[in-house]
Design an enzyme around this catalytic site. Structure first.
Site, PDB file in Angstrom:
ATOM      1  CB  THR A  77      36.673  22.193  53.200  1.00  0.00           C
ATOM      2  OG1 THR A  77      35.853  21.038  53.117  1.00  0.00           O
ATOM      3  CG2 THR A  77      36.643  22.670  54.658  1.00  0.00           C
ATOM      4  CG  ASP A  78      32.269  20.217  50.547  1.00  0.00           C
ATOM      5  OD1 ASP A  78      33.205  19.814  51.263  1.00  0.00           O
ATOM      6  OD2 ASP A  78      31.672  19.475  49.730  1.00  0.00           O
ATOM      7  CD  GLU A  79      35.281  17.548  54.815  1.00  0.00           C
ATOM      8  OE1 GLU A  79      35.375  17.226  56.002  1.00  0.00           O
ATOM      9  OE2 GLU A  79      35.957  17.044  53.902  1.00  0.00           O
TER      10      GLU A  79
ATOM     11  CE1 TYR B  16      40.493  20.336  56.839  1.00  0.00           C
ATOM     12  CE2 TYR B  16      38.428  19.325  56.153  1.00  0.00           C
ATOM     13  CZ  TYR B  16      39.537  20.091  55.862  1.00  0.00           C
ATOM     14  OH  TYR B  16      39.697  20.623  54.604  1.00  0.00           O
TER      15      TYR B  16
ATOM     16  CE  LYS C 249      40.258  24.887  55.438  1.00  0.00           C
ATOM     17  NZ  LYS C 249      41.576  25.381  54.928  1.00  0.00           N
TER      18      LYS C 249
ATOM     19  CG  ASN D 217      40.184  19.179  45.321  1.00  0.00           C
ATOM     20  OD1 ASN D 217      40.945  19.966  44.797  1.00  0.00           O
ATOM     21  ND2 ASN D 217      38.987  19.575  45.742  1.00  0.00           N
TER      22      ASN D 217
ATOM     23  NE  ARG E 215      36.408  10.100  58.737  1.00  0.00           N
ATOM     24  CZ  ARG E 215      36.631  10.640  57.546  1.00  0.00           C
ATOM     25  NH1 ARG E 215      35.746  11.452  56.986  1.00  0.00           N
ATOM     26  NH2 ARG E 215      37.750  10.378  56.889  1.00  0.00           N
TER      27      ARG E 215
HETATM   28  P1  NAD Z   1      47.510  18.658  52.158  1.00  0.00           P
HETATM   29  O1  NAD Z   1      47.395  18.074  53.532  1.00  0.00           O
HETATM   30  O2  NAD Z   1      47.859  17.777  51.004  1.00  0.00           O
HETATM   31  O3  NAD Z   1      48.580  19.840  52.166  1.00  0.00           O
HETATM   32  C1  NAD Z   1      48.665  20.777  53.194  1.00  0.00           C
HETATM   33  C2  NAD Z   1      49.996  21.497  53.065  1.00  0.00           C
HETATM   34  O4  NAD Z   1      50.067  22.470  54.117  1.00  0.00           O
HETATM   35  C3  NAD Z   1      51.206  20.563  53.216  1.00  0.00           C
HETATM   36  O5  NAD Z   1      52.148  20.858  52.209  1.00  0.00           O
HETATM   37  C4  NAD Z   1      51.749  20.921  54.600  1.00  0.00           C
HETATM   38  O6  NAD Z   1      53.155  20.736  54.698  1.00  0.00           O
HETATM   39  C5  NAD Z   1      51.348  22.381  54.731  1.00  0.00           C
HETATM   40  N1  NAD Z   1      51.224  22.787  56.137  1.00  0.00           N
HETATM   41  C6  NAD Z   1      50.510  22.154  57.104  1.00  0.00           C
HETATM   42  N2  NAD Z   1      50.657  22.825  58.275  1.00  0.00           N
HETATM   43  C7  NAD Z   1      51.454  23.901  58.022  1.00  0.00           C
HETATM   44  C8  NAD Z   1      51.944  24.956  58.818  1.00  0.00           C
HETATM   45  N3  NAD Z   1      51.658  25.040  60.136  1.00  0.00           N
HETATM   46  N4  NAD Z   1      52.709  25.914  58.242  1.00  0.00           N
HETATM   47  C9  NAD Z   1      53.014  25.837  56.917  1.00  0.00           C
HETATM   48  N5  NAD Z   1      52.592  24.836  56.113  1.00  0.00           N
HETATM   49  C10 NAD Z   1      51.814  23.883  56.665  1.00  0.00           C
HETATM   50  O7  NAD Z   1      46.127  19.406  51.925  1.00  0.00           O
HETATM   51  P2  NAD Z   1      45.297  19.588  50.572  1.00  0.00           P
HETATM   52  O8  NAD Z   1      44.388  18.443  50.425  1.00  0.00           O
HETATM   53  O9  NAD Z   1      46.216  19.984  49.479  1.00  0.00           O
HETATM   54  O10 NAD Z   1      44.388  20.843  50.980  1.00  0.00           O
HETATM   55  C11 NAD Z   1      44.862  22.175  50.790  1.00  0.00           C
HETATM   56  C12 NAD Z   1      43.815  23.152  51.281  1.00  0.00           C
HETATM   57  O11 NAD Z   1      42.601  22.959  50.571  1.00  0.00           O
HETATM   58  C13 NAD Z   1      43.479  22.989  52.760  1.00  0.00           C
HETATM   59  O12 NAD Z   1      43.305  24.262  53.307  1.00  0.00           O
HETATM   60  C14 NAD Z   1      42.175  22.203  52.753  1.00  0.00           C
HETATM   61  O13 NAD Z   1      41.402  22.526  53.899  1.00  0.00           O
HETATM   62  C15 NAD Z   1      41.536  22.715  51.474  1.00  0.00           C
HETATM   63  N6  NAD Z   1      40.614  21.772  50.819  1.00  0.00           N
HETATM   64  C16 NAD Z   1      41.003  20.482  50.573  1.00  0.00           C
HETATM   65  C17 NAD Z   1      40.145  19.631  49.905  1.00  0.00           C
HETATM   66  C18 NAD Z   1      40.532  18.212  49.570  1.00  0.00           C
HETATM   67  O14 NAD Z   1      39.706  17.449  49.060  1.00  0.00           O
HETATM   68  N7  NAD Z   1      41.769  17.794  49.783  1.00  0.00           N
HETATM   69  C19 NAD Z   1      38.879  20.091  49.510  1.00  0.00           C
HETATM   70  C20 NAD Z   1      38.514  21.418  49.782  1.00  0.00           C
HETATM   71  C21 NAD Z   1      39.407  22.261  50.431  1.00  0.00           C
HETATM   72  P1  TYD Z   2      38.326  11.318  52.976  1.00  0.00           P
HETATM   73  O1  TYD Z   2      39.076  11.040  51.713  1.00  0.00           O
HETATM   74  O2  TYD Z   2      39.028  11.146  54.278  1.00  0.00           O
HETATM   75  O3  TYD Z   2      37.707  12.777  52.825  1.00  0.00           O
HETATM   76  P2  TYD Z   2      36.614  13.552  53.755  1.00  0.00           P
HETATM   77  O4  TYD Z   2      36.446  12.824  55.022  1.00  0.00           O
HETATM   78  O5  TYD Z   2      37.274  14.882  53.946  1.00  0.00           O
HETATM   79  O6  TYD Z   2      35.378  13.611  52.925  1.00  0.00           O
HETATM   80  O7  TYD Z   2      37.055  10.370  53.015  1.00  0.00           O
HETATM   81  C1  TYD Z   2      36.108  10.369  51.961  1.00  0.00           C
HETATM   82  C2  TYD Z   2      35.002   9.417  52.333  1.00  0.00           C
HETATM   83  O8  TYD Z   2      35.520   8.077  52.353  1.00  0.00           O
HETATM   84  C3  TYD Z   2      34.428   9.640  53.731  1.00  0.00           C
HETATM   85  O9  TYD Z   2      33.030   9.361  53.705  1.00  0.00           O
HETATM   86  C4  TYD Z   2      35.142   8.630  54.592  1.00  0.00           C
HETATM   87  C5  TYD Z   2      35.359   7.475  53.636  1.00  0.00           C
HETATM   88  N1  TYD Z   2      36.568   6.647  53.856  1.00  0.00           N
HETATM   89  C6  TYD Z   2      36.460   5.252  53.908  1.00  0.00           C
HETATM   90  O10 TYD Z   2      35.354   4.671  53.807  1.00  0.00           O
HETATM   91  N2  TYD Z   2      37.604   4.521  54.083  1.00  0.00           N
HETATM   92  C7  TYD Z   2      38.839   5.108  54.227  1.00  0.00           C
HETATM   93  O11 TYD Z   2      39.857   4.392  54.403  1.00  0.00           O
HETATM   94  C8  TYD Z   2      38.926   6.556  54.161  1.00  0.00           C
HETATM   95  C9  TYD Z   2      40.253   7.235  54.302  1.00  0.00           C
HETATM   96  C10 TYD Z   2      37.761   7.267  53.964  1.00  0.00           C
END
Ligand code: NAD
Ligand code: TYD
Length: 350
Positions: free
Chosen positions: A131-133, A156, A160, A186, A287
């Site tokens: 992640t970019d975070e 988190y 990462k 995403n 938050r």
């Molecule tokens: P998600 O929470 O939707 O999915 C995570 C998956 O991992 C789930 O299917 C869960 O069952 C599985 N999982 C969790 N713990 C586990 C364990 N101990 N063993 C096996 N499986 C396990 O997450 P996502 O949003 O699809 O993100 C996927 C990856 O991409 C993550 O590594 C996240 O850090 C990274 N990422 C997410 C975003 C975003 O915007 N969602 C952006 C950049 C990077």
């Molecule tokens: P989120 O989707 O949790 O992603 P991330 O914290 O990983 O960027 O949150 C996106 C942005 O939206 C973040 O600035 C927090 C804000 N947010 C709200 O304002 N209300 C909400 O209910 C949630 C879940 C997030």
């Protein structure tokens, strides 16, 4: 023949990546390893679950014996690692889960790869999807590049960041081929409705309050999940071992502006009076440690691998809303927890 272990393949991004690899590479075997936490849902993959090049393994990345067994069973050649605890708010209330899965789980996978691939590290790839975070927060100017110093703030992003460092350490110390990509926020189909966009969509559908944290002026850079999957495919096949690739949408939105856009699009699609959903917006307590702004400079992956997002935000958001409106059962199942039984129904007798 490549036998690729994709971890976290039942989650939001993982299911999109699994679907792409299974459809696009019939000559690869794709093994989806997922422990099916609250965020893992096999309904996300119903369309490909019977494909001959797809297998599912319910396993936990923290479980060394299980991981070694799966590496041996399929003779795994490469790993695309997405399994993680992924929600910042949950990491604030339960940081240890994030350390255990994101850090210990990643090192457990790296250890399995180090052992199983030791005859020839050069032939195998460990790809960590991150992640970019990890880069922390930006002020009103500037972008995260691959050279930006790590400065994570939430449990988190700290977990990462640690896992990114371990992947690089295994590359530098043992010579394992490894790449890391760091992507912005995403959105898209199958997004679990605890994150901003799907939570707001779900609440608008159900006339529930739309909780905006703090002053609502926090900024995120949004990327359609299918464009992320295309980038992951490219980095997997063409990325340079030892390198990092930033992936982003060139698409910054303040949270409040994004929520207003969602309200507008959804009022139109739901046939509601303009302004109806705006009335649901509720400013709530911020938050803790909230990062002000994320924005990615994705010029390296564009220059070196030719990747850029394929859809505009308006198109992607519209498709996403349409998907949620057409998949009310999915939404109801994940909000009621019904999907937890899907695994048992499908795999109980295997
Ligand atoms: P998600 O929470 O939707 O999915 C995570 C998956 O991992 C789930 O299917 C869960 O069952 C599985 N999982 C969790 N713990 C586990 C364990 N101990 N063993 C096996 N499986 C396990 O997450 P996502 O949003 O699809 O993100 C996927 C990856 O991409 C993550 O590594 C996240 O850090 C990274 N990422 C997410 C975003 C975003 O915007 N969602 C952006 C950049 C990077
Ligand atoms: P989120 O989707 O949790 O992603 P991330 O914290 O990983 O960027 O949150 C996106 C942005 O939206 C973040 O600035 C927090 C804000 N947010 C709200 O304002 N209300 C909400 O209910 C949630 C879940 C997030």
């Amino acid at each position: 023949m490549k036998k690729i272990l994709i971890t976290g393949g039942a989650g939001f991004i993982g299911s999109c990546v699994v679907r792409r690899f299974v459809n696009n590479y019939p000559d690869y075997l794709i093994v989806n390893l997922d422990s099916l936490t609250y965020a893992g849902n096999l309904q996300n993959l119903i369309d490909i679950e019977d494909f001959p090049n797809y297998r599912f393994e319910k396993a936990d990345i923290r479980n060394k014996e299980e991981i070694n067994r799966i590496f041996d069973k399929y003779d795994i050649t490469d790993v695309v690692h997405l399994a993680a605890e992924s929600h910042v708010d949950r990491s604030i209330t339960n940081p240890l889960d994030f350390v255990l899965t994101n850090v210990i789980g990643t090192v457990t996978l790296l250890e399995a790869a180090k052992t199983k691939w030791k005859e020839n590290y050069g032939e195998h790839l460990f790809y960590h999807v991150s992640t970019d975070e990890v880069y922390g927060a930006l002020g009103s100017e500037g972008l995260f590049t691959e050279e930006t110093r790590y400065d994570p703030h939430s449990p988190y992003s700290a977990s990462k960041a640690a896992s990114d460092h371990f992947v690089r350490a295994y590359h530098d110390t043992y010579g394992i081929k490894a790449v890391v990509s760091n992507c912005s926020n995403n959105y898209g189909p199958y997004h679990f409705p605890e994150k901003l966009i799907p939570l707001m969509i779900n609440n608008i559908i159900n006339h529930k309050p739309l909780p905006v944290y703090g002053d609502g002026n926090y900024t995120r850079d949004w990327l359609y999940v299918k464009d992320h999957a295309v980038a992951i495919d490219l980095v997997f096949h063409e990325g340079k071992s030892g390198d990092t690739y930033n992936i982003g949408g060139f698409n910054e939105w303040k949270n409040i502006d994004l929520v207003l856009l969602l309200c507008k699009q959804m009022d139109e699609k739901l046939g509601r009076e303009p302004g109806t959903s705006n009335k649901l917006i509720t400013y709530v307590k911020d938050r803790p440690g909230h990062d002000r702004r994320y924005a990615i400079d994705a010029s390296k992956i564009n220059r070196e691998l030719g990747w850029k997002p394929s859809v505009t935000f308006e198109q992607g958001l519209s498709e996403t809303i349409d998907w949620f409106l057409a998949n009310e059962k999915w939404l109801n199942d994940v909000t009621s927890g019904n999907y937890a039984t899907y695994y048992d129904k499908q795999y109980a007798n295997i």
